[in-house]
Design an enzyme around this catalytic site. Structure first.
Site, short mmCIF file in Angstrom:
data_model
loop_
_atom_site.label_atom_id
_atom_site.label_comp_id
_atom_site.label_asym_id
_atom_site.label_seq_id
_atom_site.Cartn_x
_atom_site.Cartn_y
_atom_site.Cartn_z
CG HIS A 52 -1.94 -1.09 1.21
ND1 HIS A 52 -1.98 -2.08 2.17
CD2 HIS A 52 -2.94 -1.37 0.34
CE1 HIS A 52 -2.97 -2.92 1.90
NE2 HIS A 52 -3.56 -2.51 0.79
CG HIS A 53 4.75 1.67 -2.12
ND1 HIS A 53 4.35 0.51 -2.75
CD2 HIS A 53 5.42 2.41 -3.06
CE1 HIS A 53 4.77 0.54 -4.01
NE2 HIS A 53 5.41 1.68 -4.22
NE ARG A 54 4.56 6.28 -5.89
CZ ARG A 54 5.18 6.75 -6.95
NH1 ARG A 54 4.98 6.20 -8.14
NH2 ARG A 54 5.99 7.78 -6.86
CE LYS A 58 -4.96 -1.64 -13.12
NZ LYS A 58 -5.47 -3.00 -13.21
CE LYS A 82 5.08 -6.89 -14.79
NZ LYS A 82 4.10 -7.75 -15.50
CE LYS A 94 -1.45 -11.41 -11.80
NZ LYS A 94 -1.00 -10.50 -12.85
CB SER A 350 -4.03 -0.90 -16.67
OG SER A 350 -4.38 -2.09 -17.34
#
Length: 462
Positions: A52-54, A58, A82, A94, A350
């Site tokens: 959750h650092h950003r 996704k 990535k 994921k 995305s």
């Protein structure tokens, strides 16, 4: 293994490295599905939010029989790395369901997907602000649309609800260019490496894509589109490896013709313009300049890599090369271009779709006409200086009308993807040369450093 090697080239504290490695949050649920025949069947489903650092997290959603908790945790970790590698503002995620989608009818797929979205939404694993799934193995536009619609029905006042998934149909908030994005991103990255004489000299190849010989494993979205753009730029596609049969032609294969044949016949067998090779591993060993593994994990390993006769291996799939396979290739002087960088095109586009959904406006809509008028004025001014009339200009230049129209949404998607992939390639090369490490370790180093920087040395966000 790669993480630990890369960590030695950073000044990140051991406790922060351990925190970066650890998966933050996971969900495991059992989904009931009423089948078309009236029976009830239960399926295991998972979602992992690695970091959750950003935000949001996704990552894709898989429907496959081998989906389990360990797999989604590992793949969510790779998504964190990535996204950091190409500097996207996402944490890694994921998810998936342990099911063979081919055994489900369309109605069953919809009911199972909507139930999965319901469970994710109730538990904070589906939201434009927290976790944004995309398509992956066994899923596509329909699943993303169903998940988004389920979330919207549960959150009718959320103005940004459409941004809770990406990879949707264009009519439901999707973005043009998403289908080809991973293959196109690989093309852009490979082109940047082949422009650099320092790297082409290492493998004794001339610069540029024109004339390069290519063999690809996997002819789905990634493999086909990578070959499509490479062929368009002058490369020669010699071989295509598929589970149902592989084809090879020393004089080159028209990939668009081959794709049309494959769509019609659902196999490469019987394709009249190339040699059928039953054993795909044999195609791997044929002489070529570039091999693109764009199918499954661990397809290049210690058993087959020593027999490769390529100069460059450009990874299009996730984790296609094992450590022993990479070691064997490097001993042969093969340049290995890592998946962390090379297949980041999908998540990049995305990101563009996510931003489009949050902005509630198509990219370039406000500037398209102005840009077209500006371009037209500049071209007409140059033509006047050269004594060329507008009529002559239109007759001579096939691109005149396109330039005068301004950039389309697809143009902007391609341009943005090219920019992000090119920047990431140059950053990876710079780190590799500065530290004296291979490109994979350099990509990991850049990712770790970005995560450390984004968390103020691990003090916030992790």
């Amino acid at each position: 293994m790669y993480f630990d090697k890369a960590a030695k080239h950073t000044d990140i504290k051991p406790e922060v490295l351990e925190l970066i490695k650890t998966c933050d949050t996971v969900l495991r649920v059992t989904l009931p599905l009423k089948r078309d025949d009236g029976s009830i069947k239960y399926y295991k489903a998972y979602r992992a939010q690695h970091s959750h650092h950003r935000l949001p997290c996704k990552g894709g959603t898989r429907y496959a029989l081998d989906v389990d908790l360990n797999e989604v945790e590992a793949l969510s970790f790779l998504m964190t790395l990535k996204c950091a590698c190409v500097n996207l503002p996402f944490g890694g995620g994921k998810g998936g369901i342990t099911v063979d989608p081919k055994t489900l009818s369309l109605g069953e797929r919809e009911r199972l997907t909507r139930r999965y979205a319901l469970e994710l939404s109730k538990k904070g694993f589906l939201s434009p602000a927290a976790d944004v799934p995309g398509p992956d193995l066994g899923t596509g536009e329909l699943e993303m649309a169903w998940m988004m619609d389920t979330y919207k029905s549960l959150n009718p006042t959320n103005l940004n609800a459409v941004a809770c998934t990406t990879g949707k149909p264009l009519e439901m908030g999707g973005i043009p260019g998403r289908a080809e994005s991973t293959g196109l991103g690989l093309y852009y990255a490979l082109r940047e490496f082949l422009k650099d004489k320092k790297y082409t000299d290492k493998v004794e190849l001339p610069t540029g894509i024109n004339g390069k010989k290519v063999i690809v494993q996997g002819f789905g979205n990634v493999g086909y589109w990578a070959c499509h753009f490479l062929q368009k730029d002058g490369a020669k596609i010699l071989g295509v490896i598929e589970p149902s049969g592989s084809v090879f032609n020393e004089n080159g294969i028209d990939v668009d013709d081959l794709k049309a044949f494959m769509i019609q016949h659902r196999t490469l067998k019987g394709y009249p313009k190339a040699e059928l090779v039953e054993d795909g591993q044999e195609v791997f060993t044929r002489k070529t300049d570039i091999i693109i593994p764009a199918a499954v994990e661990r397809s290049v390993h210690g058993g087959n890599a020593p027999n490769f006769q390529c100069k460059i291996l450009a990874e299009g799939a996730n984790g296609p090369t094992t450590p022993k396979g990479e070691e064997a290739l490097e001993k042969k002087g093969v340049l290995v271009l890592p998946d962390l960088l090379m297949n980041a095109g999908g998540v990049t586009v995305s990101f563009f779709e996510y931003v489009k959904n949050l902005g509630h406006i198509k990219p370039g809509l406000l500037t398209k006409r102005w840009q077209g008028k500006r371009n037209r004025s500049i071209i007409e001014a140059i033509a006047t200086l050269k004594g060329i009339s507008k009529e002559e200009l239109e007759a001579k230049s096939a691109d005149w009308k396109k330039l005068a129209e301004g950039a389309s949404e697809l143009d902007l998607v391609y341009s943005g993807l090219e920019q992000i992939m090119s920047e990431a390639v140059h950053e990876t090369k710079e780190t590799s040369e500065r530290l004296g490490v291979n490109l994979r370790i350099a990509a990991y180093v850049n990712s770790l450093q970005r995560i450390d920087d984004a968390t103020l040395k691990g003090t916030i966000g992790l």
